[in-house]
Design an enzyme around this catalytic site. Structure first.
Site, PDB file in Angstrom:
ATOM      1  CE1 TYR A 161      89.628  93.742  34.408  1.00  0.00           C
ATOM      2  CE2 TYR A 161      88.546  95.144  36.591  1.00  0.00           C
ATOM      3  CZ  TYR A 161      89.666  94.401  35.707  1.00  0.00           C
ATOM      4  OH  TYR A 161      91.060  94.173  35.961  1.00  0.00           O
ATOM      5  CG  ASN A 216      80.766  94.369  37.778  1.00  0.00           C
ATOM      6  OD1 ASN A 216      81.939  93.912  39.017  1.00  0.00           O
ATOM      7  ND2 ASN A 216      81.986  94.924  37.859  1.00  0.00           N
ATOM      8  CB  SER A 267      79.922  97.727  33.507  1.00  0.00           C
ATOM      9  OG  SER A 267      80.896  98.265  33.008  1.00  0.00           O
ATOM     10  CB  SER A 312      79.687 102.698  35.579  1.00  0.00           C
ATOM     11  OG  SER A 312      79.016 101.213  35.273  1.00  0.00           O
ATOM     12  N   GLY A 313      80.130 100.859  32.241  1.00  0.00           N
ATOM     13  CA  GLY A 313      79.114 100.536  31.315  1.00  0.00           C
ATOM     14  C   GLY A 313      78.009  99.548  31.710  1.00  0.00           C
TER      15      GLY A 313
END
Length: 359
Positions: A140, A212, A242, A280-281
């Protein structure tokens, strides 16, 4: 701060700062040290509205061979993100085509454009019934980028794919990493590689990250909690980003072994300080360029060569080290940036980092 609008890269890397990174890198210290792997990027910058985004494409095989299955493994450390195609990777152990990285709201158009690229590249084969299931992942960038404006188009994705090269890889605020932030510093795209010996045979492991993630107090460099000494320009009270990690190797590995390799990316990002926060991904993909079975459709039988499980430790360590350094390279390379709503994100100060490490 006016000069930081659209700033992309300082051109520096972690080793340029004299950081004691372990392991032996490949000639480029990049994922493209794995033979046959190429990377292309499209960086999209604009002021009205404020656009800070892009696309990164990773080609695991030569363009003419993108319908040749690539053996792979996937791991989600924390699932607040998306990487398409992973259900099939876990089911069958392979994927075909480019891997594309972009921002969260552009995942759909990137998937659509990658599929269209494959159809246009292999029209006769795909019209005979072959399907394509692209691997596309996102992080994102909406803090700096007008993400709701959907500025990534099909042409941007295709440009990244078609311009992919096997040379040095740009880092920092470029490609899919253009608007990304890590540990509350400007970050984005980073890469690194390691060469290892397994029973007398040399192999390469390369990593590319779209970084990120993380909060400033967590930032750890070479084992030292340097983020605690850098309180300026804090941005967030809680993690909101993420990280995508793509690992490539020329070592012959089974899909289950590649899944094991992908898991080690968690240790690599952990060395940087992140606990993989709730928001977070943290999604990891590992693939091998070995064991090319030829063009789809699948042959009646696969005959695979693979290393023994007991020989994997050097590859595991290579993955950890390459991921750790790739994140640092993203941080070191990125310049400061002004984005949406005049928001300012500082770059990691190289001199301040050196001073913190000396302390």
């Amino acid at each position: 701060m006016a000069d930081s609008r659209g700033a992309q890269s300082s051109g520096a890397r972690a080793r340029d700062l004299g950081l004691g990174m372990p392991g032996e890198p490949g000639p480029l210290n990049a994922i493209t040290d794995v033979r046959g792997v190429s990377v292309g990027m499209t960086t999209i910058l604009g002021e009205e509205p404020c656009v800070r985004t892009g696309v990164t494409a990773i080609l695991p095989r030569l363009p003419a061979d993108l319908l040749h299955p690539v053996w792979a493994g996937f791991m989600a450390m924390n699932g607040n993100g998306e990487m398409t195609g992973t259900h099939w990777i876990r089911e069958a152990g392979w994927f075909t085509g480019p891997i594309c990285l972009t921002n969260t709201l552009s995942l759909g158009i990137a998937h659509h454009a990658t599929a269209r690229y494959m159809v246009s590249a292999f029209p006769s084969r795909i019209r005979r019934g072959l399907w394509v299931l692209p691997v596309v992942a996102e992080t994102y960038d909406g803090y700096l980028n007008d993400i709701e404006g959907f500025h990534v188009g099909e042409d941007h994705v295709r440009q990244a794919i078609e311009q992919a090269s096997t040379g040095a890889v740009a880092e920092g605020s470029v490609g899919g990493g253009t608007g990304m932030i890590a540990y509350e510093f400007k970050a984005g795209t980073g890469t690194a590689s390691r060469r290892v010996d397994v029973d007398g045979e040399a192999f390469t492991v390369g990593a590319l990250v779209q970084a990120n993630h993380g909060l400033r107090p967590w930032l750890t460099v070479c084992g030292h909690p340097v983020g605690l000494e850098m309180p300026e320009h804090r941005l967030f009270a809680a993690e909101r980003g993420s990280i995508i990690v793509v690992l490539a190797t020329d070592a012959p590995l089974l899909s289950i072994q590649l899944e094991r390799l992908a898991r080690r990316a968690a240790i690599g990002i952990g060395r940087g300080g992140t606990p993989s926060g709730n928001n977070s991904g943290d999604l990891f993909l590992a693939f091998s360029t070995a064991n090319d079975p030829g063009c789809l459709p699948e042959p009646a039988r696969f005959r695979l060569d693979a290393l023994a499980h007991d020989g994997l430790d050097p590859l595991f360590m290579a993955a950890v080290e390459a991921v750790e350094e790739a994140v640092l390279n993203a941080l070191v390379a990125a310049g400061p940036m002004i984005g949406k709503d005049a928001r300012f994100v500082a770059a990691l100060d190289h001199d301040q980092l050196r001073h913190a490490l000396r302390r």
